[in-house]
Each structure stands twice: as C-alpha cells, then as structure tokens.
Design a protein around this motif. Sequence first.
Motif, PDB file in Angstrom:
ATOM      1  N   ASP A  19       0.848  -1.192   0.000  1.00  0.00           N
ATOM      2  CA  ASP A  19       0.000   0.000   0.000  1.00  0.00           C
ATOM      3  C   ASP A  19       0.882   1.240   0.000  1.00  0.00           C
ATOM      4  O   ASP A  19       1.399   1.657   1.037  1.00  0.00           O
ATOM      5  N   VAL A  21      -0.201   4.217  -0.688  1.00  0.00           N
ATOM      6  CA  VAL A  21      -0.927   5.369  -0.143  1.00  0.00           C
ATOM      7  C   VAL A  21      -0.409   5.638   1.264  1.00  0.00           C
ATOM      8  O   VAL A  21      -0.174   6.789   1.653  1.00  0.00           O
ATOM      9  N   LYS A  22      -0.219   4.558   2.027  1.00  0.00           N
ATOM     10  CA  LYS A  22       0.257   4.682   3.407  1.00  0.00           C
ATOM     11  C   LYS A  22       1.776   4.734   3.486  1.00  0.00           C
ATOM     12  O   LYS A  22       2.330   5.470   4.310  1.00  0.00           O
ATOM     13  N   GLN A  51      -2.878   6.041  -5.249  1.00  0.00           N
ATOM     14  CA  GLN A  51      -3.943   6.893  -5.781  1.00  0.00           C
ATOM     15  C   GLN A  51      -3.322   7.996  -6.617  1.00  0.00           C
ATOM     16  O   GLN A  51      -2.279   8.554  -6.264  1.00  0.00           O
ATOM     17  N   PRO A  56      -7.896   5.278  -7.728  1.00  0.00           N
ATOM     18  CA  PRO A  56      -7.064   4.115  -7.405  1.00  0.00           C
ATOM     19  C   PRO A  56      -6.174   3.698  -8.583  1.00  0.00           C
ATOM     20  O   PRO A  56      -6.609   3.744  -9.745  1.00  0.00           O
ATOM     21  N   PHE A  82      -8.969  -2.116  -2.095  1.00  0.00           N
ATOM     22  CA  PHE A  82      -9.419  -0.727  -2.211  1.00  0.00           C
ATOM     23  C   PHE A  82     -10.813  -0.558  -1.615  1.00  0.00           C
ATOM     24  O   PHE A  82     -11.085   0.421  -0.906  1.00  0.00           O
ATOM     25  N   THR A  85     -10.659  -0.673   2.145  1.00  0.00           N
ATOM     26  CA  THR A  85      -9.768   0.285   2.806  1.00  0.00           C
ATOM     27  C   THR A  85     -10.053   1.739   2.454  1.00  0.00           C
ATOM     28  O   THR A  85      -9.993   2.620   3.325  1.00  0.00           O
ATOM     29  N   TYR A  86     -10.371   2.026   1.197  1.00  0.00           N
ATOM     30  CA  TYR A  86     -10.435   3.423   0.767  1.00  0.00           C
ATOM     31  C   TYR A  86     -11.711   3.834   0.029  1.00  0.00           C
ATOM     32  O   TYR A  86     -12.070   5.016   0.052  1.00  0.00           O
TER      33      TYR A  86
END
Length: 278
Positions: A19, A21-22, A51, A56, A82, A85-86
Amino acid sequence: MRIMATKMDGCGNSFLLVDEVKNPLPGFDRARISNALATQHDTDGILYVDQQQGMPTMKIFDRDGTEETMCGNGLRCATRYFRDTYVGNDVFNIITGDGTKEVVVDNESVEVNLGAARDYRKIDQNLHYVYTGVPHVVVIGSEISLEAARALGQLLRNDKSLCEFVGHPEGVNVNFIWRTAEGIALRTFEVGVEDVTQSCGTGSAASAYVAARVFGIDLPIMASSLGGRLRVRNDNGGLSISGPTRYQGKVIGFANAVFARSVEPVGYWQRNYAWQGM
C-alpha cells in the motif's frame, strides 16, 4: 529496509499487496523489491496500489521482478483491498498499465472488466493467440497433467519463432484447455513466474474467448483451474472475470535480502489448495 504488505490470493493466484498510499516508495527499485518479496513469501507477484488525483491505481510485478501491464486476479485482489480500505462504492475504476478498468465488489465475489480481447489469430487447428492485457497462447486438447503442462508450457513460452510471430519476443503465457461439463478447464504456464500457477485471470479470459470461438459455446463460461473457478462473461464488449478473493494475513518483507524459506504471515494458509465445493 522492511516493507509491510498484505498477502492475498484470487483462486490460489497469490500476491503481496504493498500500500503506497500509506507507505510510498519513491525512487526505490520495485523490480528488485518485487523479486525479493515474492521469493521470501512464495507468491506469484507483487501489487503496488496507490492513488492518482484521487483515483485508485495498481502496478503488478511478476515473481522475477518484471513489470506487467495487467494481471486479472491481481486486479481482483487490489479491488477487494481498495473497497475494504479506501473506496465507499461497490463499483469503481482502477488505473492499470493496460488502461482504466471498471471493477465491482458483490459480497464475496469480485469482478473486473479486462476490456476487449485483442489481436486474435488462429495459428493452427489447436493453437490460438489472443491478447487480454498480456499475451496468451491457447492450446486446445484433452486433459493434461501438471507435469506435462509445466514441460510443454516452458517449451512454448520460450519458442522464439512463436513469440516473434505473435509480436511478443519477450515470451507468451501458455494455456492448455479442454472441455468440461460446466465449461472449460485450463492449466496456465505464466511468464515471470515460470511455472504453472494455481489460476490466471487473464489466461482464463483468453481461454474462454478462444473456447467460445472454437467450440461454438456462448459466454458466460466457467473456467476451472487448480485453485478454483472464474466466471468469464461479455460485459459491453469487454471480457469480465469474477470469483472469490481471500486475505491471508499481514507480512513483513525485506527489500535487500532473499530468504530461501518463506516468512509466513499470521494466520497463514497453505497455498496448495482448492476451494471446497467448486
């Protein structure tokens, strides 16, 4: 460097999902990281999700560190992640190396539209080629053993004249298919993994597309692999594949080391399985 990842699979086709994003990895060699992580955790590939302007994205690297444009089961795993989580909707889009793909989560099933089959050609009576995000050769015959699929798949995957003829000198994925009462069964030898995998999403789509043309049967078609079944259907001119996905647990990988033995995640399930009742 330690990298946190999530181990997932789609019909036994296994991945580590990183991931970004994190935990972004700007400037890092993802090819080297992917080969190390896949070897440590015995997976078919590595998914990097992120992202882009709020949309995504997914990148897929094979076990050997090669970046691919598409992976059907990888996209299904990324879709599940996704959504959990988002993303707040069950229907959304993911940007991939093969363009933007519409994806759908329906309870336990995840469906992704791979787009239209491209560049189809009949090479001979039992040998066909089609592009479903990555290049696939489809061999039509009777039931084949795992050992034979592995040996013949390796030969065809490395056949220079065949690969150049279809426009992919880097190699082609090889699918062996035969008719069943429910649809088709297949064994797929995948480039980058260099072995027969439990399942292949783009291979299932390519095989169903060829089966529909050759056997005169209509989509949707159930495509059965070692790890389970995928339903392949026509979705507005594109090939959609649907089936289950599964979380196997959180893992830690080491980007600068390759371990001979897999580092197992908490709650790990052995990957050599088939879904019961499928």
